[in-house]
Design a protein around this motif. Structure first.
Motif, PDB file in Angstrom:
ATOM      1  N   LYS A 341      39.640  35.705  52.210  1.00 33.88           N
ATOM      2  CA  LYS A 341      40.231  36.871  51.775  1.00 33.88           C
ATOM      3  C   LYS A 341      41.422  36.233  50.916  1.00 33.88           C
ATOM      4  CE  LYS A 341      42.158  41.031  51.502  1.00 33.88           C
ATOM      5  NZ  LYS A 341      43.179  41.059  50.527  1.00 33.88           N
ATOM      6  N   VAL A 342      41.613  36.750  49.614  1.00 34.35           N
ATOM      7  CA  VAL A 342      42.354  36.018  48.683  1.00 34.35           C
ATOM      8  C   VAL A 342      43.536  36.922  48.430  1.00 34.35           C
ATOM      9  CG1 VAL A 342      42.787  34.901  46.418  1.00 34.35           C
ATOM     10  CG2 VAL A 342      40.368  34.836  47.518  1.00 34.35           C
ATOM     11  N   ASN A 343      44.754  36.654  48.358  1.00 30.86           N
ATOM     12  CA  ASN A 343      45.829  37.479  47.958  1.00 30.86           C
ATOM     13  C   ASN A 343      46.374  36.696  46.704  1.00 30.86           C
ATOM     14  OD1 ASN A 343      45.733  39.588  50.116  1.00 30.86           O
ATOM     15  ND2 ASN A 343      46.576  37.873  51.778  1.00 30.86           N
ATOM     16  N   VAL A 344      47.088  37.495  45.943  1.00 30.06           N
ATOM     17  CA  VAL A 344      47.668  37.239  44.777  1.00 30.06           C
ATOM     18  C   VAL A 344      49.153  37.435  44.573  1.00 30.06           C
ATOM     19  CG1 VAL A 344      47.412  37.025  42.192  1.00 30.06           C
ATOM     20  CG2 VAL A 344      45.325  37.653  43.543  1.00 30.06           C
ATOM     21  N   PHE A 345      50.021  36.561  44.028  1.00 24.21           N
ATOM     22  CA  PHE A 345      51.459  36.713  44.025  1.00 24.21           C
ATOM     23  C   PHE A 345      51.660  36.562  42.367  1.00 24.21           C
ATOM     24  CE2 PHE A 345      55.762  35.508  43.983  1.00 24.21           C
ATOM     25  CZ  PHE A 345      56.591  36.496  44.664  1.00 24.21           C
TER      26      PHE A 345
END
Length: 439
Positions: A341-345
């Motif tokens: 699961k990839v989260n982006v900031f």
């Protein structure tokens, strides 16, 4: 062991495929609390291969492994031979990213060792495949930029496909490829085991955190905590696992039940209505117990004791291709997902302060400390040690010491008399303030 990065790795250049690594011995090393100040030496001529496998003086084959490096992403021209040697003529030919990763092995160190040597290379490859798209304002329908249909740009816009979606896809593809390589390598060498994988990539002003397993990453900012990952365990992925068992019941080989019950059922429960959950249920219902329900549950236990097929405590990760439930021919791998699961900031949307940090750690830390406790320690320590050039490394050491506790007799105990973590503990502390805005 404690790992920390007091700054981004120095620029490196070049290309070359790494060896996956074949450990000749197994066993857990004795981690020492020595900070890993990771700056690849400027003489190293590599792209994604300027990496350092950081062990903070643990043994080479400890089940916890880590890597950090600079990744130079080549903007390939259409039709250029992939294996053609090349030189950097000017920096505009490349995108530069920075990479950190933690791998928590189980069943031996082999998968973690291979992943620490190979995942960054897979990421580099997958990013280069979409390099033309991530340098445009909006990804083109065709990688060549050719417009077969006049409405192609409109279709892309309607799907809301952004540059960051291409990077996310590259990371997902890289994890998939790395898992395949681990499977091939393990089969060829007769090794077994798997690992969780937590990777962070800083590229074009955004931080991408990809997680497959139960490690965790958080951003500790001045006024808030930003979770950048979620844990994947048999409990958190119960419905996905149950649905797979529903679709392919032969995977359970008649030895397990896909239903979840509050406890393991007994013979006296047959004919009674008891609480249960199936794959389509967030809530609970009552089920008339049949004899088949007395089988061992697909997902059983609670919290850290939860197990998939009575075997694994995680539901995502790399490796485990040969793993079978003990005394059966039931393979565990079909239930495991290697896709993160990839989260982006997006840094452009935030005012980053001097003491803002990314903290990545394996579950040995998070089993003892919650996000708020880690954030409080980070803010207090960094505020009190503003002039110390090694404060980020020292913070990583403090976090490890806190979770490790103190040895009292034959036990490791925390200050509040709770048992300390007996797991491997690995930590990255990455400062966010001084970034290269062009990366």
């Amino acid at each position: 062991a404690a790992w920390a990065l007091p700054g981004a790795p120095r620029p490196c250049c070049g290309e070359g495929k790494p060896r996956t690594g074949r450990p000749q011995k197994r066993g857990r090393g004795q981690g020492r609390l020595v900070p890993g100040c990771v700056h690849p030496h400027p003489a190293h001529c590599v792209g994604a291969e300027g990496r350092r496998v950081i062990n903070a003086e643990k043994s080479e084959f400890n089940e916890d492994q880590a890597t950090c490096c600079q990744i130079s992403i080549r903007r390939r021209e259409l039709g250029l031979e992939e294996d053609k040697e090349w030189l950097i003529l000017c920096s505009t030919q490349f995108l530069t990213g920075y990479y950190w990763a933690l791998f928590d092995g189980h069943g031996g160190p082999s998968a973690a060792v291979i992943a620490s040597n190979y995942l960054h290379y897979c990421i580099k490859q997958k990013l280069e495949e979409v390099a033309g798209a991530i340098t445009e304002a909006r990804p083109p329908m065709h990688v060549s930029g050719r417009c077969v249909c006049d409405s192609d740009p409109q279709f892309v816009e309607e799907k809301h496909i952004r540059v960051e979606d291409m990077v996310v896809g590259a990371l997902e593809n890289a994890f998939q490829e790395c898992d395949e390589v681990i499977g091939q390598e393990m089969e060829a060498t007769g090794q077994t085991g798997g690992c969780t994988a937590l990777a962070a990539l800083y590229l074009q002003g955004k931080l991408y955190v990809a997680n497959a397993g139960d490690s965790r990453a958080i951003l500790v900012l001045k006024d808030t905590i930003v979770p950048m990952s979620c844990e994947f365990t048999p409990e958190t992925e119960r419905q996905r696992l149950q649905h797979l068992a529903f679709l392919f019941p032969k995977l359970l080989d008649g030895e397990f039940t896909r239903f979840e019950f509050p406890r393991r059922l007994k013979g006296d429960d047959v004919g009674q209505k008891v609480l249960y959950r199936d794959y389509f249920m967030e809530g609970w219902g009552y089920k008339l117990v049949e004899k088949a329900d007395l089988k061992y549950p697909l997902v059983h236990g609670h919290g850290k004791q939860a197990r998939l097929l009575g075997t694994l405590a995680v539901s995502r990760g790399l490796g485990d291709h040969q793993l079978k439930v003990i005394d059966t021919n039931i393979e565990v791998k079909p239930f495991l997902s290697c896709i993160p699961k990839v989260n982006v900031f997006d840094f452009a949307l935030h005012d980053i302060k001097e003491n803002d940090v990314l903290i990545m750690a394996t579950d040995g830390l998070w089993d003892i400390l919650c996000n708020k406790e880690v954030a409080h320690m980070a803010r207090s320590f960094l505020a009190e040690n503003r002039t110390d050039p090694h404060r980020f490394s020292e913070l990583a050491k403090c976090l490890v010491r806190r979770a490790r506790g103190k040895k009292i007799g034959h036990q490791w105990m925390l200050d509040d008399s709770r048992e300390a973590s007996y797991d491997d503990i690995s930590v990255f502390v990455v400062p966010l303030h001084n970034r290269d805005e062009d990366c």
